[in-house]
Design a protein around this motif. Structure first.
Motif, PDB file in Angstrom:
ATOM      1  N   GLU A   1       9.000  -8.500  12.505  1.00 15.64           N
ATOM      2  CA  GLU A   1       8.223  -7.803  11.471  1.00 15.64           C
ATOM      3  C   GLU A   1       6.769  -8.281  11.468  1.00 15.64           C
TER       4      GLU A   1
ATOM      5  N   ARG B   1       5.458  -3.501   7.457  1.00 13.51           N
ATOM      6  CA  ARG B   1       5.941  -3.634   6.074  1.00 13.51           C
ATOM      7  C   ARG B   1       4.793  -4.244   5.274  1.00 13.51           C
TER       8      ARG B   1
ATOM      9  N   ALA C   1       5.192  -4.725  -5.204  1.00 14.68           N
ATOM     10  CA  ALA C   1       5.771  -3.760  -4.267  1.00 14.68           C
ATOM     11  C   ALA C   1       6.059  -4.439  -2.941  1.00 14.68           C
ATOM     12  N   ASP C   2       7.116  -3.988  -2.301  1.00 15.71           N
ATOM     13  CA  ASP C   2       7.526  -4.548  -1.011  1.00 15.71           C
ATOM     14  C   ASP C   2       8.219  -3.410  -0.281  1.00 15.71           C
ATOM     15  N   GLY C   3       7.558  -2.883   0.750  1.00 19.87           N
ATOM     16  CA  GLY C   3       8.219  -1.762   1.416  1.00 19.87           C
ATOM     17  C   GLY C   3       7.387  -1.109   2.489  1.00 19.87           C
ATOM     18  N   ASP C   4       7.603   0.196   2.620  1.00 24.14           N
ATOM     19  CA  ASP C   4       6.985   1.001   3.664  1.00 24.14           C
ATOM     20  C   ASP C   4       5.453   0.903   3.621  1.00 24.14           C
TER      21      ASP C   4
ATOM     22  N   GLU D   1       3.512   3.974   2.034  1.00 21.39           N
ATOM     23  CA  GLU D   1       3.791   4.114   0.591  1.00 21.39           C
ATOM     24  C   GLU D   1       3.095   3.020  -0.216  1.00 21.39           C
ATOM     25  N   VAL D   2       3.237   1.778   0.241  1.00 21.75           N
ATOM     26  CA  VAL D   2       2.643   0.679  -0.535  1.00 21.75           C
ATOM     27  C   VAL D   2       1.117   0.738  -0.455  1.00 21.75           C
TER      28      VAL D   2
ATOM     29  N   LEU E   1       8.571   0.907  -5.598  1.00 22.27           N
ATOM     30  CA  LEU E   1       8.627   0.830  -4.147  1.00 22.27           C
ATOM     31  C   LEU E   1       9.423  -0.360  -3.653  1.00 22.27           C
ATOM     32  N   ARG E   2       9.816  -1.251  -4.530  1.00 20.87           N
ATOM     33  CA  ARG E   2      10.509  -2.464  -4.096  1.00 20.87           C
ATOM     34  C   ARG E   2      11.899  -2.157  -3.594  1.00 20.87           C
TER      35      ARG E   2
END
Ligand SMILES: Nc1ncnc2c1ncn2[C@@H]1O[C@H](COP(=O)(O)OP(=O)(O)OP(=O)(O)O)[C@@H](O)[C@H]1O
Length: 286
Positions: free
Chosen positions: A86, A247, A258-261, A264-265, A285-286
């Protein structure tokens, strides 16, 4: 909210997203991490001070580190799991706790509460790495290389490569306080990329140097990223984050909102800094 978002870096110059790399095993586990700084000074009688006895106050009168202690909660209850493969961007406004989180994961700051588990020694790559201005570039390369875990022979073998990457020329043998600021930051960058770590942490490293050095340094980051297991990347440049990361974590006032795409974030954060949305909009978004 007046956060600057730097779109200055040409997207073509950036390393590309790591694509569809399959995720490996967990490399970093952050469990309910809290980091609170304790600093001397602040408002007397404030709620965050510890009590100092009258005698202590009298003894310490006039000393700069005397007086009340203020606690600054920089990271508040952050939890996430990162995996090998990642590239994780960390975004947030000034003072939101990004660098503190990075330094805690790198093991440079002890958790006030919570735990950090890492599968390998993380390396923090940043333009702020501390070098010693009175020592020559050559000596600083040795100090930095040893600090990054190489032995003296390995550092000596790599010294000329580091010096030529940093474009030092004969300045290699002069004390660093004779360097221009660009030259010093090029050297910091070059030293911090002397090894290829399994967990790489980059703090605004892309801002190093002029346009041509930035191109060279981003290529070097790409090379390291491809070999490193997990990359964390703190930046105010959403363009860089979108281009490089797989990520994104968004930190606001020390809290992971928030933690994600990536898109989106980044979109939610962009709207937030434009003042259109509240930070709580990221929570979904988490
Ligand atoms: N050494 C320190 N001592 C005391 N407080 C600190 C220290 N370093 C940071 N802080 C405080 O901790 C909070 C988080 O700071 P941090 O540097 O982690 O934020 P950041 O998101 O990286 O900010 P920036 O985008 O401006 O670099 C801020 O309130 C800051 O003032």
């Amino acid at each position: 909210m007046t956060e600057d978002i730097d779109f200055e870096i040409d997207a073509e110059d950036l390393p590309q997203r790591a694509g569809e790399r399959t995720l490996g095993s967990p490399s970093v586990i952050v469990d309910d991490l809290h980091i609170t700084y304790r600093v001397f000074g602040g408002r007397r009688g404030g709620t965050t001070q510890t009590k100092t006895s009258l005698l202590n106050r009298a003894i310490n009168l006039g000393r700069p580190d005397s007086g009340p202690i203020t606690e600054v909660p920089a990271v508040r209850g952050v939890s996430f799991v990162a995996h090998h493969g990642e590239t994780i961007g960390i975004v947030g406004t000034n003072g939101s706790g990004k660098s503190t989180l990075l330094r805690a994961v790198a093991g440079l700051l002890p958790p006030t509460k919570g735990r950090v588990f890492v599968s390998a020694e993380p390396a923090l790559l940043g333009v702020n790495a501390a070098l010693l201005p009175r020592l020559s570039g050559e000596r600083n390369i040795m100090v930095g290389g040893l600090a990054l875990g190489l032995n003296a022979k390995e550092v000596r073998e790599r010294t000329q490569d580091v010096a030529s990457f940093a474009e030092l020329g004969d300045f290699l043998y002069l004390p660093m306080n004779a360097y221009s600021s660009g030259m010093a930051s090029r050297l910091r960058f070059a030293i911090s990329t002397i090894t290829t770590p399994k967990i790489l942490m980059i703090d605004e490293a892309l801002a190093t140097g002029d346009a041509s050095f930035r191109k060279k340094s981003t290529a070097r980051i790409e090379q390291i990223r491809d070999q490193a297991g997990t990359v964390f990347f703190v930046s105010h440049s959403l363009g860089s984050v979108r281009a490089m990361c797989t990520r994104v974590l968004w930190i606001d006032k020390g809290v992971l909102v928030a933690d994600g795409d990536v898109d989106e974030v980044c979109d939610a954060y962009h709207e937030f800094v434009q003042g259109r949305k509240d930070a709580s909009s990221g929570a979904k978004l988490r």
